[in-house]
Scaffold this active site. Structure first.
Site, short mmCIF file in Angstrom:
data_model
loop_
_atom_site.label_atom_id
_atom_site.label_comp_id
_atom_site.label_asym_id
_atom_site.label_seq_id
_atom_site.Cartn_x
_atom_site.Cartn_y
_atom_site.Cartn_z
N GLY A 77 0.79 -1.22 0.00
CA GLY A 77 0.00 0.00 0.00
C GLY A 77 0.82 1.27 0.00
O GLY A 77 0.34 2.33 0.42
N TRP A 80 -0.71 4.38 -1.93
CA TRP A 80 -1.86 4.96 -1.22
C TRP A 80 -1.40 5.77 -0.01
O TRP A 80 -1.82 6.91 0.19
CB TRP A 80 -2.80 3.84 -0.79
CG TRP A 80 -4.09 4.28 -0.20
CD1 TRP A 80 -4.76 5.46 -0.47
CD2 TRP A 80 -4.90 3.59 0.76
NE1 TRP A 80 -5.93 5.52 0.26
CE2 TRP A 80 -6.05 4.39 1.01
CE3 TRP A 80 -4.77 2.36 1.40
CZ2 TRP A 80 -7.03 4.00 1.90
CZ3 TRP A 80 -5.77 1.97 2.29
CH2 TRP A 80 -6.88 2.79 2.53
N HIS A 140 11.88 1.07 2.29
CA HIS A 140 11.46 -0.32 2.53
C HIS A 140 12.40 -1.00 3.52
O HIS A 140 12.24 -2.18 3.81
CB HIS A 140 11.50 -1.13 1.22
CG HIS A 140 10.42 -0.81 0.24
ND1 HIS A 140 9.09 -0.66 0.59
CD2 HIS A 140 10.47 -0.64 -1.12
CE1 HIS A 140 8.37 -0.41 -0.50
NE2 HIS A 140 9.18 -0.39 -1.54
N ARG A 162 0.34 -4.88 5.48
CA ARG A 162 -0.74 -5.54 4.75
C ARG A 162 -0.71 -7.03 5.07
O ARG A 162 0.37 -7.58 5.33
CB ARG A 162 -0.56 -5.32 3.25
CG ARG A 162 -1.76 -5.71 2.40
CD ARG A 162 -1.49 -5.38 0.95
NE ARG A 162 -2.68 -5.51 0.13
CZ ARG A 162 -2.71 -5.33 -1.19
NH1 ARG A 162 -1.60 -5.00 -1.83
NH2 ARG A 162 -3.84 -5.47 -1.86
N TYR A 229 -3.30 -2.03 6.70
CA TYR A 229 -3.93 -1.69 5.43
C TYR A 229 -5.44 -1.96 5.46
O TYR A 229 -6.25 -1.12 5.06
CB TYR A 229 -3.26 -2.50 4.32
CG TYR A 229 -3.77 -2.26 2.92
CD1 TYR A 229 -3.20 -1.28 2.12
CD2 TYR A 229 -4.79 -3.03 2.38
CE1 TYR A 229 -3.64 -1.07 0.82
CE2 TYR A 229 -5.24 -2.84 1.09
CZ TYR A 229 -4.66 -1.85 0.32
OH TYR A 229 -5.12 -1.65 -0.97
N ARG A 295 -3.14 -1.95 -9.39
CA ARG A 295 -3.73 -3.18 -9.89
C ARG A 295 -5.18 -3.29 -9.41
O ARG A 295 -6.09 -3.05 -10.16
CB ARG A 295 -2.90 -4.40 -9.42
CG ARG A 295 -3.22 -5.69 -10.17
CD ARG A 295 -2.28 -6.80 -9.75
NE ARG A 295 -2.48 -7.23 -8.39
CZ ARG A 295 -3.37 -8.16 -8.01
NH1 ARG A 295 -4.12 -8.75 -8.91
NH2 ARG A 295 -3.49 -8.50 -6.75
#
Length: 332
Positions: A77, A80, A140, A162, A229, A295
């Site tokens: 995510g 977003w 990350h 997530r 998420y 996606r």
């Protein structure tokens, strides 16, 4: 110019210097998800280019107490949350009603840059004088591998987690799309699921990445804000307001009455971002088409791909890895 003469995108330029080759020859390696090979550095897996960026980030970055760093395991995510954070933190200088709002003309990845993949990639020296305060960045990198200046400062870390089943499917699909874009064979779901379960995923093992930030959020809640998420998807307004409070930029009563919270959520919604021209036809500087980052964004898509055996296997791993920490994954 023929196809064979076109330079590969930056994320596939895998020819490090002789010094770096020697360094990578000392690291454990496995078949890559996107690139041909990924390496294990400080307990996590990534490409040679990414690891070079991580090392530069670790050695050179000097955190400021006012910094805000968004952290995700890949395909959890990031787009977003980048859009939400950008709109939230910059809402005074870039009102949501602004016709040329940056999020309408740029991909969120171009507005909130990854430290190791953008700012410190390819031997670059970032010019942080161009950043306004608070500096808004992303990474990350697992918590244990963050620069000490980040760990020891009052820098705010916002972590988005997530559920591992949807994260795996999204990563597998994303990696295969990039491989197809560059005329490479795709990887089967069975092979990459086995990789994922063994912990060989990008910036993984997935569970180590999540647990590192989960534990830090419990020990230092003023520093690490841990988001799920699936919970944001279910109650976006509540979590956006909590995020604003954590970042010390809460919404005023006037803003709430004027619908600013709702307008941010509308602007940053998956459907709105996906249909913007920049995200339909635009490309990042690395050569990746922006459409690859949009996606479905749904919860539970893993059910369309998992066999009963795959589901049982990952359930067992999840129970084994997370049973003692108090973290529960929803909607899986």
């Amino acid at each position: 110019m023929t196809t064979s003469q076109i330079s590969p995108p930056k994320y596939l330029q895998e020819e490090p210097s002789e010094e770096w080759k020697k360094f990578f020859s000392t690291l454990p390696k496995e078949k890559g998800w996107i690139e041909s090979t990924i390496y294990n550095y400080q307990g996590f897996w990534s490409s040679s280019r990414s690891i070079q960026g991580v090392i530069a980030f670790q050695q050179q970055f000097q955190a400021q107490d006012s910094d805000i760093i968004l952290v995700t395991s890949p395909k959890s995510g990031s787009v977003w949350l980048k859009s939400l954070l950008f709109a939230l933190v910059n809402r005074k200088n870039n009102p949501i009603s602004q016709q040329d709002h940056p999020l309408l003309v740029k991909n969120p990845h171009d507005l909130v840059l990854f430290l190791e993949l953008d700012l410190y990639a390819d031997d670059q020296v970032p010019d942080f004088s161009l950043f306004t305060s608070p500096r808004l960045m992303a990474t990350h990198v697992p918590f244990a591998s963050l620069p000490k200046s980040v760990q020891n400062s009052r820098t705010k870390l916002v972590y988005l987690c997530r559920n591992p089943k949807d994260a795996f499917i999204s990563m597998w699909q994303f990696a295969n799309n990039l491989r197809l874009d560059n005329h490479k064979d795709t990887n089967s779901i069975e092979e990459m699921f086995d990789h994922f379960c063994k912990g060989v995923s990008i910036y993984g093992p997935f569970w180590d990445h999540v647990l590192g930030y989960w534990k830090e959020s419990k020990e230092n809640p003023d520093k690490v804000f841990f988001l799920m998420y699936e919970e944001i998807k279910k109650q976006p307004k509540i979590y956006l307001k909590r995020l604003a409070e954590f970042l010390k930029c809460p919404f005023s009563k006037e803003e709430e009455n004027c619908g600013v919270v709702d307008e941010i959520l509308r602007l940053c919604s998956f459907g709105n971002l996906r249909n913007l021209e920049v995200n339909v036809n635009g490309k990042m500087l690395t050569g990746i088409a922006n459409k690859n980052f949009f996606r479905q964004g749904e919860v539970g898509d893993w059910k369309n791909y998992f066999t009963v055996e795959m589901n049982d296997k990952l359930n067992h791993i999840i129970e084994q890895k997370f049973q003692r920490c108090g973290l529960k994954f929803l909607y899986i």
